[in-house]
Design a protein around this motif. Structure first.
Motif: not given
Length: 110
Positions: A27-45
């Motif tokens: 089984e090939k490993e799919p790409p990681l899509r956790s959106y960590l940068i977006l959630t860190m930027l959302a912490c400023f709202c």
């Protein structure tokens, strides 16, 4: 005759090594899509409880991916994306309401 057998073995080993191995059971490993940068930027709202939930979903998505649970990682990453977008929209609404109230009440003071 020995040269023909050796030539076949070399050809078969070269075809496997150059064009990938024939074992498609891995089984090939799919790409990681956790959106960590977006959630860190959302912490400023200014929507703090929602921001923290998005960040937790993102971190849980990364942990699931590293543990090999790719379906769970994809699901949690999608939840992190939706909650981060909701957090940004809520934050922009809060900022708009605060600015509107502030600048409309200043006109009465003058």
């Amino acid at each position: 005759m020995a040269l023909g057998v050796l030539n076949q073995q070399v050809n078969s080993s070269l075809s496997e090594s150059q064009f990938g191995d024939n074992s498609s059971t891995e089984e090939k490993e799919p790409p990681l899509r956790s959106y960590l940068i977006l959630t860190m930027l959302a912490c400023f709202c200014p929507a703090y409880p929602v921001n923290v939930v998005a960040l937790v979903f993102s971190i849980m998505s990364r942990n699931s991916h590293y543990n090999g649970d790719y379906d769970g990682s994809r699901r949690l990453g999608k939840n992190a994306l939706y909650v981060a977008i909701a957090s940004i929209i809520i934050g922009l609404l809060v900022i708009t309401i605060i600015c509107t109230v502030h600048f409309t009440s200043m006109n009465h003071l003058v």
